[in-house]
Enzyme design. Structure first.
Site, PDB file in Angstrom:
ATOM      1  N   HIS A   1      34.813  40.749  42.704  1.00 58.76           N
ATOM      2  CA  HIS A   1      34.972  40.811  41.251  1.00 58.76           C
ATOM      3  C   HIS A   1      33.687  40.350  40.574  1.00 58.76           C
ATOM      4  O   HIS A   1      33.133  39.295  40.935  1.00 58.76           O
ATOM      5  CB  HIS A   1      36.105  39.885  40.794  1.00 58.76           C
ATOM      6  CG  HIS A   1      37.463  40.309  41.244  1.00 58.76           C
ATOM      7  ND1 HIS A   1      38.313  41.032  40.446  1.00 58.76           N
ATOM      8  CD2 HIS A   1      38.131  40.107  42.410  1.00 58.76           C
ATOM      9  CE1 HIS A   1      39.452  41.253  41.099  1.00 58.76           C
ATOM     10  NE2 HIS A   1      39.366  40.698  42.291  1.00 58.76           N
TER      11      HIS A   1
ATOM     12  N   ASP B   1      37.095  47.402  36.362  1.00 62.52           N
ATOM     13  CA  ASP B   1      38.467  47.027  36.727  1.00 62.52           C
ATOM     14  C   ASP B   1      39.418  47.519  35.631  1.00 62.52           C
ATOM     15  O   ASP B   1      39.128  47.356  34.438  1.00 62.52           O
ATOM     16  CB  ASP B   1      38.542  45.499  36.863  1.00 62.52           C
ATOM     17  CG  ASP B   1      39.819  45.019  37.534  1.00 62.52           C
ATOM     18  OD1 ASP B   1      39.734  44.372  38.573  1.00 62.52           O
ATOM     19  OD2 ASP B   1      40.914  45.306  36.998  1.00 62.52           O
TER      20      ASP B   1
ATOM     21  N   HIS C   1      36.889  43.794  48.150  1.00 61.43           N
ATOM     22  CA  HIS C   1      36.135  44.021  46.907  1.00 61.43           C
ATOM     23  C   HIS C   1      35.692  42.689  46.341  1.00 61.43           C
ATOM     24  O   HIS C   1      36.312  41.651  46.581  1.00 61.43           O
ATOM     25  CB  HIS C   1      36.980  44.785  45.882  1.00 61.43           C
ATOM     26  CG  HIS C   1      38.318  44.160  45.632  1.00 61.43           C
ATOM     27  ND1 HIS C   1      39.392  44.343  46.465  1.00 61.43           N
ATOM     28  CD2 HIS C   1      38.744  43.328  44.657  1.00 61.43           C
ATOM     29  CE1 HIS C   1      40.431  43.668  46.014  1.00 61.43           C
ATOM     30  NE2 HIS C   1      40.061  43.029  44.929  1.00 61.43           N
TER      31      HIS C   1
ATOM     32  N   GLN D   1      45.030  38.245  46.525  1.00 63.79           N
ATOM     33  CA  GLN D   1      44.611  39.629  46.797  1.00 63.79           C
ATOM     34  C   GLN D   1      45.791  40.565  46.589  1.00 63.79           C
ATOM     35  O   GLN D   1      46.889  40.315  47.089  1.00 63.79           O
ATOM     36  CB  GLN D   1      44.070  39.760  48.230  1.00 63.79           C
ATOM     37  CG  GLN D   1      43.438  41.119  48.498  1.00 63.79           C
ATOM     38  CD  GLN D   1      42.793  41.215  49.889  1.00 63.79           C
ATOM     39  OE1 GLN D   1      42.975  40.339  50.728  1.00 63.79           O
ATOM     40  NE2 GLN D   1      42.073  42.295  50.117  1.00 63.79           N
TER      41      GLN D   1
END
Ligand code: AMP
Ligand code: ZN
Length: 137
Positions: A103, A32, A101, A95
């Site tokens: 995390h 990320d 996705h 979001q």
């Protein structure tokens, strides 16, 4: 299936760079760019699905298996002390990228970057009604 305006679709297509940790036919796992902690990564399906409601069951199962594999690997490498796996659906839920996705967030003793919420209170009657309303028939 891809969305022309989606940043994660562009990453999957190689049009935008990413730091890839793992890739197979279904998923890319990448760091990320705004990490909550050292090693924060994202599991991203290669096909575009906006959220968990759109994600096919088969990919949902594969994503969770991959999360377990990555969490185990990352914990061994990083020697972290705990691990959050979380996933946001909808703006109100936090979001910001509307391509599903998960995390993967390593946690370290002594760091204060915790995911916390204040416990709300509902009456026993409200809790009973909620349990009834939410029970899967
Ligand atoms: P969410 O708020 O659950 O939609 O999470 C979106 C995440 O994507 C955030 O943690 C961002 O830091 C991350 N992000 C946004 N753009 C990129 C990018 N180009 N590469 C990697 N991560 C990104
Ligand atoms: Zn996309």
């Amino acid at each position: 299936m891809r969305d022309a305006n989606c940043i994660f679709c562009k990453i999957v297509a190689g049009e935008i760079p990413s730091r890839t940790l793992f890739e197979d036919e279904d998923f890319k796992v990448m760091l990320d760019v705004g990490p909550a902690s050292k090693g924060h990564a994202l599991i991203v399906p290669k096909e575009h699905y906006a959220n968990i409601y759109e994600l096919p069951d088969e990919l949902a199962g594969k994503a969770m298996r991959l999360a377990k594999r990555m969490a185990t690997h990352m914990t061994n490498v990083l020697n972290c002390d705990g691990f959050n796996i979380l996933q946001n659906n909808g703006e109100v839920a936090g979001q910001t990228v509307f391509h599903y996705h998960m995390h993967l967030i390593p946690r370290y003793k002594g760091s204060d970057e915790m995911i916390l919420w204040n416990a709300n209170h509902f009456s026993d009657e409200q809790m009973d009604a909620l349990a009834e309303q939410l029970s899967v028939k």
